[in-house]
Enzyme design. Structure first.
Site, PDB file in Angstrom:
ATOM      1  N   HIS A  53       0.846  -1.189   0.000  1.00 53.11           N
ATOM      2  CA  HIS A  53       0.000   0.000   0.000  1.00 53.11           C
ATOM      3  C   HIS A  53       0.885   1.244   0.000  1.00 53.11           C
ATOM      4  CE1 HIS A  53      -3.813  -2.012   1.894  1.00 53.11           C
ATOM      5  NE2 HIS A  53      -3.362  -2.662   0.833  1.00 53.11           N
ATOM      6  N   GLU A  55       1.046   3.777   1.983  1.00 54.29           N
ATOM      7  CA  GLU A  55       1.628   4.084   3.293  1.00 54.29           C
ATOM      8  C   GLU A  55       2.821   3.181   3.593  1.00 54.29           C
ATOM      9  OE1 GLU A  55      -2.941   4.294   4.023  1.00 54.29           O
ATOM     10  OE2 GLU A  55      -1.570   3.290   2.640  1.00 54.29           O
ATOM     11  N   CYS A  83      -5.795   1.589   6.214  1.00 53.94           N
ATOM     12  CA  CYS A  83      -6.418   0.329   6.612  1.00 53.94           C
ATOM     13  C   CYS A  83      -5.764  -0.146   7.916  1.00 53.94           C
ATOM     14  CB  CYS A  83      -6.232  -0.705   5.502  1.00 53.94           C
ATOM     15  SG  CYS A  83      -4.518  -1.305   5.366  1.00 53.94           S
ATOM     16  N   CYS A  86      -1.889  -0.778   7.592  1.00 52.66           N
ATOM     17  CA  CYS A  86      -1.113   0.461   7.521  1.00 52.66           C
ATOM     18  C   CYS A  86      -1.157   1.224   8.840  1.00 52.66           C
ATOM     19  CB  CYS A  86      -1.617   1.330   6.375  1.00 52.66           C
ATOM     20  SG  CYS A  86      -1.329   0.568   4.756  1.00 52.66           S
TER      21      CYS A  86
END
Length: 166
Positions: A53, A55, A83, A86
């Site tokens: 992701h 992040e 999420c 993260c």
């Protein structure tokens, strides 16, 4: 607020890079003071990595730049609410503040579904600033999914037409 908008626009440009390679358009930039420490955008699809992701990409890069897994006194700007994966990494990295644009009503861990970033049982709580350029961030994501649905529909129609011609 002007500073937050500046960095969120930066993150939105990173999200465009994700979209350009076929990824869900999410971008993240980690800032310390007024300096970029690291940046990232979604790469899960092309890297075949569920942890890639925006992040996570950003935190990994920041660790190398800072030569430390702890990213104290930093602010992460991300176009979509983090999420749980993260959010957990942000807590472990000791990021000071997370600023996000669009809320994620399905998996958001910055207050929408749950608030892992500020969970009282954890040893670090992250300040949250939500909704910065929320409409623009939401539209960036919505436009991507609208286009993707239209492309899938067109592909199905082309396949049907091809079968009919056979």
């Amino acid at each position: 607020m002007e500073q937050h908008q500046k960095w969120m626009r930066y993150a939105m440009k990173l999200a465009q890079q994700a979209e350009a390679i076929g990824e869900i358009p999410v971008g993240a930039v980690l800032v310390k003071g007024d300096q970029v420490v690291a940046e990232g955008f979604n790469r899960s699809i092309i890297d075949h990595d569920p942890s890639a992701h925006a992040e996570m990409q950003c935190l990994r890069s920041a660790g190398q730049v800072l030569e430390n897994y702890r990213q104290l006194d930093t602010t992460l700007y991300v176009t979509l609410e983090p999420c749980p994966m993260c959010a957990g990494a942000l807590v472990h990295a000791r990021v000071g503040t997370v600023v996000f644009g669009a809320s994620d009503l399905k998996t958001g861990a910055g207050g929408s579904v749950m608030n892992l970033l500020q969970h009282s049982a954890l040893n670090h709580q992250v300040e949250i600033i939500s909704g910065v350029l929320a409409d623009e961030c939401s539209e960036q994501l919505s436009a991507f999914f609208r286009r993707r649905r239209a492309e899938k529909k067109a592909l199905k129609q082309a396949q049907r037409a091809s079968k009919a011609d056979s």
